[in-house]
Design an enzyme around this catalytic site. Structure first.
Site, PDB file in Angstrom:
ATOM      1  N   ASP A 138      56.935  17.854 -32.735  1.00 14.20           N
ATOM      2  CA  ASP A 138      56.822  17.207 -31.818  1.00 14.20           C
ATOM      3  C   ASP A 138      57.652  17.541 -30.517  1.00 14.20           C
ATOM      4  O   ASP A 138      57.356  18.036 -29.434  1.00 14.20           O
ATOM      5  CB  ASP A 138      57.158  15.753 -31.794  1.00 14.20           C
ATOM      6  CG  ASP A 138      55.705  14.932 -32.643  1.00 14.20           C
ATOM      7  OD1 ASP A 138      54.997  15.704 -32.948  1.00 14.20           O
ATOM      8  OD2 ASP A 138      56.048  13.956 -32.816  1.00 14.20           O
ATOM      9  N   ARG A 140      71.367   5.954 -31.893  1.00 19.38           N
ATOM     10  CA  ARG A 140      70.745   6.185 -30.536  1.00 19.38           C
ATOM     11  C   ARG A 140      71.739   6.547 -29.542  1.00 19.38           C
ATOM     12  O   ARG A 140      71.685   7.098 -28.731  1.00 19.38           O
ATOM     13  CB  ARG A 140      69.551   5.399 -30.206  1.00 19.38           C
ATOM     14  CG  ARG A 140      68.373   5.357 -30.847  1.00 19.38           C
ATOM     15  CD  ARG A 140      68.038   6.784 -31.572  1.00 19.38           C
ATOM     16  NE  ARG A 140      66.746   6.751 -32.348  1.00 19.38           N
ATOM     17  CZ  ARG A 140      66.471   7.809 -33.253  1.00 19.38           C
ATOM     18  NH1 ARG A 140      67.350   8.634 -33.586  1.00 19.38           N
ATOM     19  NH2 ARG A 140      65.394   7.665 -33.919  1.00 19.38           N
ATOM     20  N   ASP A 158      62.846   3.163 -29.415  1.00 20.07           N
ATOM     21  CA  ASP A 158      63.939   4.094 -29.439  1.00 20.07           C
ATOM     22  C   ASP A 158      63.824   4.780 -27.858  1.00 20.07           C
ATOM     23  O   ASP A 158      65.019   5.011 -27.377  1.00 20.07           O
ATOM     24  CB  ASP A 158      63.712   5.266 -29.960  1.00 20.07           C
ATOM     25  CG  ASP A 158      63.972   5.320 -31.518  1.00 20.07           C
ATOM     26  OD1 ASP A 158      64.892   4.352 -31.748  1.00 20.07           O
ATOM     27  OD2 ASP A 158      63.613   5.772 -32.398  1.00 20.07           O
ATOM     28  N   SER A 194      55.702   7.995 -40.480  1.00 19.56           N
ATOM     29  CA  SER A 194      56.643   8.671 -39.539  1.00 19.56           C
ATOM     30  C   SER A 194      58.135   8.282 -40.367  1.00 19.56           C
ATOM     31  O   SER A 194      58.327   7.258 -40.862  1.00 19.56           O
ATOM     32  CB  SER A 194      56.517   8.028 -38.135  1.00 19.56           C
ATOM     33  OG  SER A 194      57.715   8.414 -37.349  1.00 19.56           O
TER      34      SER A 194
END
Length: 409
Positions: free
Chosen positions: A21, A101, A130, A184
């Protein structure tokens, strides 16, 4: 805020894993924005070899490549402050993805300043949390930064289109990436999460192959493991008598807990963007750490200080989950929490057995626990007659209320 104007972006810092990705995003940025791309790859303890990301970025023409080991900073400055609060989102989730994050966002902004980049880019989708966490971090640290979110801009909205784009632009695709992934994954030193695809129906049990950091509790050893954790000012500083760095503490606890099947969670949670999602999490070391920390607080924290912390914890956890790490309210709460930890020192012993964590002992030179006061034997420090007046004073408003009601009936 609207997507960055394509003609105005000169250089962008991309959060880059080296996977399919983000490799597609890298080339898409080069083609769509006609800009220079700087890649940033963070080692947060995800357990993957990161040098292939460097080689892939070089192959795609990237001149400025940042690959950094942030494991110690991650645990010391993000995980440990969060654990001082005993933070659990919706009562159970240890916030493993959420807490990573802000660190990634901070380093992206720092690298943007260092390299003269005017934009940053992440690979989060337009459905999840996210994107919010990254971008709130960016804007908090650099209000005028341009943010590019490809999943909100492009039309590569299927696995087939992504593969076709990769093939058209000679982006290498690992053989196991050509088919659709069964779920995922996000991972760091604190946890590994799985969601989507085979896990989307919350009525279905997660397949065994989803779990990778913990053994099946049924297959865990028949003999329990006893572990001792030492704390200083609310942070774990040692395991089984050995002083360890923050990241090494968590690594050691991950090994011990994972081998005993500790730390699995199957959760349907409320995303900040409004939908419910099902996730399967493994947080072995963190599960042990929060149990140990609460046990340490149980003998070192004043009752009302502990209760106040417990009242504030859901708010603190929600702040982190929603991406507001760099907000004034989180910093205010953190100051209160850190103040509470000044005497949270000592050792806790725990027993790990087939998926469970049990506290079996705790000791501290700063303990508030008084055996002289709680003993069932005769003592010279507590006058039991004092309890009568204490009870009557606390019952006074109840008695007056009942007397009033009786007069009216």
């Amino acid at each position: 805020m609207k997507a960055a104007a394509k003609s105005s972006v000169k250089k962008v810092v991309l959060a880059y894993s080296g996977g399919l990705d983000t490799s597609i995003i890298l080339r898409w940025l080069q083609d769509t924005y006609q800009c220079e791309v700087v890649t940033f790859t963070a080692d947060l303890g995800q357990g993957e070899e990161l040098e292939p990301a460097r080689k892939k970025a070089e192959m795609m023409g990237v001149k400025e490549i940042f690959i950094e080991d942030l494991r110690e900073e991650f645990v010391r400055d993000y995980v440990f402050p969060m654990f001082r609060a005993n933070a659990l989102y919706e009562g159970v989730y240890l916030l493993g993805t959420s807490i990573a994050r802000p660190l990634i966002a901070k380093r992206q902004i720092e690298i943007a300043r260092q390299t003269g980049a005017d934009a940053v880019c992440h690979g989060a989708t337009g459905k999840g949390n996210d994107q919010v966490r990254f971008e709130l971090g960016y804007y908090a640290l650099q209000p005028d930064i341009k943010v590019i979110s490809p999943w909100r801009e492009w039309d590569l909205n299927s696995r087939t289109k992504l593969i076709e784009y990769a093939e058209q632009h000679q982006i290498p695709i690992a053989k196991d990436k050509r088919g659709e992934a069964p779920f995922s994954v996000d991972s760091n030193l604190l946890h590994i999460s799985a969601e989507g695809k085979v896990l989307e129906d919350p009525a279905d049990e997660a397949p065994d192959y989803v779990y990778s950091r913990t053994v099946d509790p049924m297959d865990a050893p028949d003999v329990p493991t006893v572990v001792e954790i030492e704390f200083e000012k609310g942070d774990a500083v040692g395991v089984d008598g050995e002083r360890l760095s923050p990241a090494t503490v968590l690594t050691k606890l991950n090994e011990l807990a994972g081998a005993n099947g500790v730390g699995r969670l199957d959760l349907v949670e409320n995303r900040f963007v409004g939908m419910k999602s099902r996730g399967v999490y493994e947080t072995p070391g963190g599960t042990v750490l929060i149990a140990a920390h609460r046990a340490m607080e149980s003998i070192t924290l004043d009752r009302e200080a502990m209760h106040l912390k417990d009242e504030l914890m859901p708010r603190y956890a929600k702040i982190i989950y929603n991406g507001f790490w760099f907000s004034p309210e989180r910093e205010m709460l953190q100051a209160l929490i850190d103040k509470s930890q000044e005497r949270v020192n000592g050792k806790v012993r725990l027993k790990l057995y087939k998926g469970s964590v049990s506290v079996i002992g705790r000791e501290s030179a700063d303990s508030l626990y008084s055996m002289a006061h709680v003993t069932f034997e005769e003592d010279d420090v507590y006058d039991q007659h004092d309890a009568e007046g204490f009870i009557k004073l606390n019952a006074l408003r109840l008695r007056l209320g009942t007397l009033r009601d009786n007069r009216k009936s």
